[in-house]
Design a protein around this motif. Structure first.
Motif, PDB file in Angstrom:
ATOM      1  N   ALA A 161      12.225  20.850  33.163  1.00 35.16           N
ATOM      2  CA  ALA A 161      12.013  20.936  31.714  1.00 35.16           C
ATOM      3  C   ALA A 161      12.455  19.641  31.041  1.00 35.16           C
ATOM      4  O   ALA A 161      13.469  19.044  31.419  1.00 35.16           O
ATOM      5  CB  ALA A 161      12.800  22.112  31.145  1.00 35.16           C
ATOM      6  N   LYS A 162      11.670  19.219  30.020  1.00 35.00           N
ATOM      7  CA  LYS A 162      11.981  17.979  29.289  1.00 35.00           C
ATOM      8  C   LYS A 162      11.790  18.213  27.794  1.00 35.00           C
ATOM      9  O   LYS A 162      10.899  18.955  27.382  1.00 35.00           O
ATOM     10  CB  LYS A 162      11.082  16.844  29.747  1.00 35.00           C
ATOM     11  CG  LYS A 162      11.304  16.492  31.212  1.00 35.00           C
ATOM     12  CD  LYS A 162      10.410  15.368  31.649  1.00 35.00           C
ATOM     13  CE  LYS A 162      10.533  15.113  33.125  1.00 35.00           C
ATOM     14  NZ  LYS A 162      11.640  14.274  33.493  1.00 35.00           N
ATOM     15  N   ILE A 163      12.640  17.560  27.006  1.00 28.37           N
ATOM     16  CA  ILE A 163      12.562  17.597  25.546  1.00 28.37           C
ATOM     17  C   ILE A 163      12.424  16.162  25.071  1.00 28.37           C
ATOM     18  O   ILE A 163      13.116  15.270  25.565  1.00 28.37           O
ATOM     19  CB  ILE A 163      13.824  18.236  24.941  1.00 28.37           C
ATOM     20  CG1 ILE A 163      13.966  19.676  25.439  1.00 28.37           C
ATOM     21  CG2 ILE A 163      13.786  18.180  23.419  1.00 28.37           C
ATOM     22  CD1 ILE A 163      15.308  20.289  25.122  1.00 28.37           C
ATOM     23  N   VAL A 164      11.533  15.923  24.122  1.00 28.07           N
ATOM     24  CA  VAL A 164      11.307  14.584  23.581  1.00 28.07           C
ATOM     25  C   VAL A 164      11.719  14.574  22.116  1.00 28.07           C
ATOM     26  O   VAL A 164      11.435  15.507  21.379  1.00 28.07           O
ATOM     27  CB  VAL A 164       9.822  14.181  23.686  1.00 28.07           C
ATOM     28  CG1 VAL A 164       9.592  12.809  23.067  1.00 28.07           C
ATOM     29  CG2 VAL A 164       9.364  14.201  25.128  1.00 28.07           C
ATOM     30  N   LYS A 165      12.412  13.501  21.708  1.00 25.65           N
ATOM     31  CA  LYS A 165      12.783  13.366  20.299  1.00 25.65           C
ATOM     32  C   LYS A 165      12.699  11.919  19.865  1.00 25.65           C
ATOM     33  O   LYS A 165      12.740  11.001  20.685  1.00 25.65           O
ATOM     34  CB  LYS A 165      14.171  13.928  20.036  1.00 25.65           C
ATOM     35  CG  LYS A 165      15.301  13.132  20.641  1.00 25.65           C
ATOM     36  CD  LYS A 165      16.617  13.776  20.322  1.00 25.65           C
ATOM     37  CE  LYS A 165      17.762  12.988  20.909  1.00 25.65           C
ATOM     38  NZ  LYS A 165      19.054  13.566  20.547  1.00 25.65           N
ATOM     39  N   ILE A 166      12.558  11.745  18.570  1.00 23.29           N
ATOM     40  CA  ILE A 166      12.535  10.418  17.965  1.00 23.29           C
ATOM     41  C   ILE A 166      13.663  10.354  16.957  1.00 23.29           C
ATOM     42  O   ILE A 166      13.848  11.265  16.150  1.00 23.29           O
ATOM     43  CB  ILE A 166      11.190  10.141  17.278  1.00 23.29           C
ATOM     44  CG1 ILE A 166      10.079  10.121  18.330  1.00 23.29           C
ATOM     45  CG2 ILE A 166      11.224   8.825  16.514  1.00 23.29           C
ATOM     46  CD1 ILE A 166       8.705   9.923  17.772  1.00 23.29           C
ATOM     47  N   SER A 167      14.416   9.263  16.988  1.00 27.25           N
ATOM     48  CA  SER A 167      15.555   9.103  16.092  1.00 27.25           C
ATOM     49  C   SER A 167      15.101   8.798  14.674  1.00 27.25           C
ATOM     50  O   SER A 167      14.171   8.033  14.461  1.00 27.25           O
ATOM     51  CB  SER A 167      16.464   7.984  16.580  1.00 27.25           C
ATOM     52  OG  SER A 167      17.510   7.781  15.657  1.00 27.25           O
ATOM     53  N   ARG A 168      15.792   9.375  13.709  1.00 29.61           N
ATOM     54  CA  ARG A 168      15.547   9.067  12.297  1.00 29.61           C
ATOM     55  C   ARG A 168      16.338   7.846  11.861  1.00 29.61           C
ATOM     56  O   ARG A 168      16.036   7.245  10.857  1.00 29.61           O
ATOM     57  CB  ARG A 168      16.003  10.237  11.419  1.00 29.61           C
ATOM     58  CG  ARG A 168      15.089  11.392  11.441  1.00 29.61           C
ATOM     59  CD  ARG A 168      15.496  12.329  10.362  1.00 29.61           C
ATOM     60  NE  ARG A 168      16.339  13.379  10.915  1.00 29.61           N
ATOM     61  CZ  ARG A 168      16.744  14.420  10.240  1.00 29.61           C
ATOM     62  NH1 ARG A 168      16.427  14.557   8.980  1.00 29.61           N
ATOM     63  NH2 ARG A 168      17.476  15.335  10.807  1.00 29.61           N
TER      64      ARG A 168
END
Length: 93
Positions: free
Chosen positions: A57-64
């Motif tokens: 399982a993988k989660i992707v995020k982008i920093s604000r």
């Protein structure tokens, strides 16, 4: 709920503590009733999935807060890693 993949569900929310409020990400397997809380900071989570080759399982995020920074959390390693992003070119209009 962010998304579900291969029987896993990714849930997003916040802790109830209004003083020390933080993001809460949980990967849950409803079939066996097991869940894992993912450590997170105040970023925008945008995707969840399971790698078909590794079943991880993988989660992707982008920093604000940091320009053009993306991170991927891999459940098997239990850690976030930075992923390079290309910045869009400025148009010369």
């Amino acid at each position: 709920m962010l998304d579900c993949s291969h029987g896993l569900v990714c849930l997003l929310g916040y802790t109830r503590d209004r003083v020390n409020r933080k993001n809460l990400i949980v990967v849950w397997n409803p079939l066996i009733g097991k869940s894992v809380e993912i450590p997170d900071r105040a970023d925008i989570v945008i995707g969840f999935g399971v790698c078909p080759k590794t079943s991880d399982a993988k989660i992707v995020k982008i920093s604000r807060f940091v320009e053009a920074t993306a991170e991927v959390f891999t459940l098997s390693s239990g850690a976030w890693r930075s992923v390079p992003m290309n910045k869009p070119l400025k148009s010369k209009s």
